[in-house]
Structures are given as C-alpha cells and as structure tokens.
Design a protein around this motif. Structure first.
Motif, PDB file in Angstrom:
ATOM      1  N   PRO A  69       0.711  -1.180  -0.174  1.00 28.57           N
ATOM      2  CA  PRO A  69      -0.061   0.022  -0.034  1.00 28.57           C
ATOM      3  C   PRO A  69       0.879   1.116  -0.123  1.00 28.57           C
ATOM      4  O   PRO A  69       1.889   1.138   0.468  1.00 28.57           O
ATOM      5  CB  PRO A  69      -0.771  -0.016   1.230  1.00 28.57           C
ATOM      6  CG  PRO A  69      -0.083  -1.118   2.164  1.00 28.57           C
ATOM      7  CD  PRO A  69       0.597  -2.062   1.216  1.00 28.57           C
ATOM      8  N   ALA A  70       0.264   2.252  -0.542  1.00 25.00           N
ATOM      9  CA  ALA A  70       1.114   3.416  -0.857  1.00 25.00           C
ATOM     10  C   ALA A  70       1.960   4.031   0.255  1.00 25.00           C
ATOM     11  O   ALA A  70       3.032   4.598   0.392  1.00 25.00           O
ATOM     12  CB  ALA A  70       0.317   4.597  -1.579  1.00 25.00           C
ATOM     13  N   ARG A  71       0.984   4.253   1.454  1.00 30.03           N
ATOM     14  CA  ARG A  71       1.501   4.773   2.665  1.00 30.03           C
ATOM     15  C   ARG A  71       1.201   4.061   3.880  1.00 30.03           C
ATOM     16  O   ARG A  71       0.200   3.504   4.031  1.00 30.03           O
ATOM     17  CB  ARG A  71       1.062   6.204   2.808  1.00 30.03           C
ATOM     18  CG  ARG A  71       1.501   7.311   1.993  1.00 30.03           C
ATOM     19  CD  ARG A  71       1.284   8.759   2.386  1.00 30.03           C
ATOM     20  NE  ARG A  71       0.123   8.955   2.516  1.00 30.03           N
ATOM     21  CZ  ARG A  71      -1.031   9.093   1.787  1.00 30.03           C
ATOM     22  NH1 ARG A  71      -0.665   8.947   0.280  1.00 30.03           N
ATOM     23  NH2 ARG A  71      -2.154   9.316   1.808  1.00 30.03           N
ATOM     24  N   VAL A  72       2.157   3.839   4.612  1.00 30.29           N
ATOM     25  CA  VAL A  72       2.004   3.328   6.112  1.00 30.29           C
ATOM     26  C   VAL A  72       2.243   4.483   7.385  1.00 30.29           C
ATOM     27  O   VAL A  72       3.376   5.049   6.861  1.00 30.29           O
ATOM     28  CB  VAL A  72       2.664   2.144   6.130  1.00 30.29           C
ATOM     29  CG1 VAL A  72       2.854   1.454   7.699  1.00 30.29           C
ATOM     30  CG2 VAL A  72       2.359   1.101   5.269  1.00 30.29           C
ATOM     31  N   VAL A  73       1.355   4.397   8.178  1.00 27.45           N
ATOM     32  CA  VAL A  73       1.630   5.434   9.288  1.00 27.45           C
ATOM     33  C   VAL A  73       1.703   4.385  10.619  1.00 27.45           C
ATOM     34  O   VAL A  73       0.895   3.720  10.734  1.00 27.45           O
ATOM     35  CB  VAL A  73       0.534   6.411   9.525  1.00 27.45           C
ATOM     36  CG1 VAL A  73       0.679   7.221  10.969  1.00 27.45           C
ATOM     37  CG2 VAL A  73       0.518   7.296   8.498  1.00 27.45           C
ATOM     38  N   TYR A  74       2.679   4.286  11.231  1.00 31.89           N
ATOM     39  CA  TYR A  74       2.921   3.593  12.191  1.00 31.89           C
ATOM     40  C   TYR A  74       3.081   4.303  13.659  1.00 31.89           C
ATOM     41  O   TYR A  74       3.839   5.115  14.037  1.00 31.89           O
ATOM     42  CB  TYR A  74       4.280   2.771  11.897  1.00 31.89           C
ATOM     43  CG  TYR A  74       4.585   1.535  12.830  1.00 31.89           C
ATOM     44  CD1 TYR A  74       4.087   1.527  14.128  1.00 31.89           C
ATOM     45  CD2 TYR A  74       5.346   0.406  12.618  1.00 31.89           C
ATOM     46  CE1 TYR A  74       4.286   0.409  15.198  1.00 31.89           C
ATOM     47  CE2 TYR A  74       5.334  -0.582  13.440  1.00 31.89           C
ATOM     48  CZ  TYR A  74       5.144  -0.697  14.576  1.00 31.89           C
ATOM     49  OH  TYR A  74       5.466  -1.795  15.707  1.00 31.89           O
ATOM     50  N   VAL A  75       2.109   4.145  14.518  1.00 34.83           N
ATOM     51  CA  VAL A  75       2.087   4.770  15.881  1.00 34.83           C
ATOM     52  C   VAL A  75       2.624   3.522  16.842  1.00 34.83           C
ATOM     53  O   VAL A  75       2.095   2.688  17.034  1.00 34.83           O
ATOM     54  CB  VAL A  75       0.854   5.141  16.163  1.00 34.83           C
ATOM     55  CG1 VAL A  75       0.887   5.805  17.533  1.00 34.83           C
ATOM     56  CG2 VAL A  75       0.343   6.160  15.161  1.00 34.83           C
ATOM     57  N   SER A  76       3.633   3.939  17.438  1.00 33.34           N
ATOM     58  CA  SER A  76       4.216   3.075  18.511  1.00 33.34           C
ATOM     59  C   SER A  76       4.509   3.669  19.909  1.00 33.34           C
ATOM     60  O   SER A  76       4.718   4.712  19.807  1.00 33.34           O
ATOM     61  CB  SER A  76       5.516   2.449  17.894  1.00 33.34           C
ATOM     62  OG  SER A  76       6.330   1.681  19.046  1.00 33.34           O
ATOM     63  N   CYS A  77       4.441   2.783  20.898  1.00 37.84           N
ATOM     64  CA  CYS A  77       4.543   3.116  22.330  1.00 37.84           C
ATOM     65  C   CYS A  77       5.905   2.517  22.803  1.00 37.84           C
ATOM     66  O   CYS A  77       6.249   2.680  23.947  1.00 37.84           O
ATOM     67  CB  CYS A  77       3.564   2.794  23.479  1.00 37.84           C
ATOM     68  SG  CYS A  77       3.231   0.889  23.222  1.00 37.84           S
TER      69      CYS A  77
END
Length: 358
Positions: free
Chosen positions: A306-314
């Motif tokens: 997929p074109a973009r990935v947004v990864y939010v991590s703690c």
C-alpha cells in the motif's frame, strides 16, 4: 571477565546519557553502570546494587555536580513509586531526551544511518493529565508498585492523574472493605475499550497522524481500538476499515459509524489481506501493542505494498525492529515523537513510510 565493581561499592561517576527506561548511563573501567534519577552531564556518587557481566546497576547517593536542568520533584513519593522516572528533569529537557532515545533506537536496532526524527511534541499538560490509573490493593496499602516491585507504595493521590481520577482514589480509600488486587480508576467510569490515557496529548498525536495519512480511497486502521484515529480521518477517505480483536472496542467504534465505515473484529494478521484496497490509493494505519507487529502483518504489507503506512508505537525498540523489516519495501520519511506520558520514561512515536518503487 567480571566487571571491576562489586555490590556495595561507591563510585564517582559522570552520566553520559539516559537510556530508554529512564536510567542514566555511566562507565567505570569498562563496565556500564546504570543510575536512575540522574541527568546527562551530572557528576554523581552512586552505590552498586547489582552486578552482571559487563554492566551494573547503582543507587544514587548524591549529586556532586547537578545539571542546570535538575528541578525539585513535586511528588513526595518520587523515587519510591515506580510510575515516574523524570520528575527531577525540567520538562523541555525531558522532551529532548525522548527524541534522542527514539533516534538511538532507530540507529542501533533499526540500522537507519540518518533517522528522520523530529523534536518531541509536548503534552499540553505535564501533570494532571491521566484520565485513568490502575492502583494495587494490598491491605492496608493502596497505591502503585514501587521502584522495588515487591512493594506497593501507599499514596492518597497521583500528581499525574486528573481531579476526577484522584477523587475516585479518595472514594476507594474511604471504603471499609477492600478486595486485594488491581483496581482501575477512570475519569469517565462508563468509558470502555482502548482509549489514550492523556486526552490533550492524544489530540496532538491525532493531528500528526492526520497529516501523515493524508487522503485516499481506502484507510485501513489496524489495531483501531474504539476508532479514535479513524474518526479523525473518515472525511478524507472513500472507505474506512477498522480492525481490532477487542469486542468492546469494535462495538464502541461502530456506534457512530457512518455508511462508509466498517469495523471488523479479529486478529489483524488474518483480517488485513482482505481489507486492503488498491495499493496506490490505500493508506494503512498501524497502532499495535508494545510487542509490535506480527511478522505476518509485515509480510502482508511488503507483498501488497500500500502507498503509505503510518505506524504509531509506544515502544522505540519494537518500532525500530519492525521498521527495519519494512525497510525492504518502504522508505522512512518521518518519525515524530509525541509526549503522551510526561514525567515517565514512556514514549509515543508516529512514523510515516512510503512504498519504495518496485
């Protein structure tokens, strides 16, 4: 060869950095020594409490040369309670330390030569921000696990909690009979499903995520919880698909869902392949638990691209590990730390990845 230190030995040390978890790092005759409640640049006296091959832990005895960023901790339980690590550090320095820790993890674990780490964004409140806490009840004590986790530190308030949560703690302490074990106290007792503990910082994080995600045809919000990010982004996508294993969260997300929103319960690794739309117009948002992504999720992303990935991590360590694996098919464009947990060692980071040309 064992380190040139032993339990009970007092040393004069200079703190060179703060490791993830909050302890200062010093070196003595080839041995790394970790000293909590210190600041880089300080010269301190510390007593060795634990020794392992190549490293040791120590307890701060005195600060000989304090940092200009050292402040008086406002909490009377600080250093005994296990919740906070940074109350002795001025807030702007806390932010700089957290940005440096994210960068270090991406360099050392992720093998990124020049990670695009931005200055950490502050929480609107650095105290009184938590909308829930979990205390431990071990009569006659109610409080948090201490820096010695075998102990519960008895306390009547938490400076990180908001007024409603502290009022709930007061009511709990007034009860005649307590049931031993953990008890979660919420500002809104009706709230269920996953929710960020810091409402103000959650809005800061959401603004970063919205900017990174942009717009497109399909948004797949994996690990969607109650739909916090999906609701912020639904006006920018033709279809929004949320995935989560928790039944309460999926129910909450679906309550005010619009016609183009679809929330599905199950494991992300199993649900993700069918949820993806056309690669060029699909954005995937990942907000996994601290252990990071299932390898199957990474395989799916690398296969579908997929074109973009947004990864939010703690967790910077698992974030760096997963980004390293994704780097075979994606470019890391941004890493934006957001301080969801002031005074503590925890760090939240949002990252933007773009699919590399085939």
């Amino acid at each position: 060869m064992m380190p040139a230190v032993k339990i009970g030995l007092e040393l004069e040390l200079e703190i060179v950095s703060i490791t993830y978890g909050g302890a200062g790092l010093a070196r003595h005759e080839g041995c790394v020594v970790f000293v909590p409640f210190t600041i880089p640049g300080e010269k301190v006296r510390a007593r060795i409490t634990r020794v392992r091959r190549g490293w040791a832990q120590a307890k701060l005895v005195a600060v000989a040369t304090p940092s200009p960023d050292r402040v008086e901790p406002p909490c009377p339980w600080f250093t005994r309670c296990g919740g906070c690590a940074y109350q002795h550090i001025a807030y702007p320095r806390q932010l700089a330390i957290k940005s440096a820790q994210v960068e270090e993890a991406l360099r050392r674990i992720g093998k990124f030569a020049s990670p695009p780490v931005e200055p950490a964004l502050p929480s609107p409140l650095d105290y009184g921000y938590r909308n829930r806490i979990t205390v431990h009840i071990e009569p006659p004590d109610i409080g948090f696990r201490g820096t010695d986790p075998r102990q519960v530190v008895d306390l009547n308030r938490c400076l990180l909690a908001d007024g409603a949560v502290n009022a709930a703690l007061t009511r709990l302490r007034a009860k005649r009979h307590w049931r031993p074990g953990p008890a979660t106290l919420r500002a809104n007792p009706e709230a269920r499903g996953f929710r960020q503990v810091n409402d103000g910082a959650a809005e800061v994080l959401a603004a970063v995520v919205v900017e990174m995600a942009g717009s497109g045809e399909v948004l797949v919000d994996a690990y969607c919880g109650s739909g916090f990010f999906a609701k912020k982004l639904r006006a920018s996508f033709t279809r929004v698909i949320g995935l989560d294993w928790d039944e309460q969260s999926i129910h909450a997300a679906g309550q005010d869902a619009e016609a183009h929103e679809d929330y599905r319960r199950g494991d992300t690794v199993g649900l993700l392949p069918a949820a993806l739309g056309p690669a060029a117009t699909t954005v995937v948002l990942l907000d996994p638990p601290a252990q990071g992504l299932d390898p199957g999720v990474i395989d799916t992303l690398l296969g579908a691209r997929p074109a973009r990935v947004v990864y939010v991590s703690c967790d910077p360590a698992t974030l760096a590990r997963d980004l390293s694996r994704l780097a075979t098919g994606y470019q890391l464009l941004r890493a934006a730390p957001v301080d969801m947990f002031p005074q503590t060692a925890s760090i939240e980071t949002a990252c933007l990845l773009a699919a590399s040309p085939n």
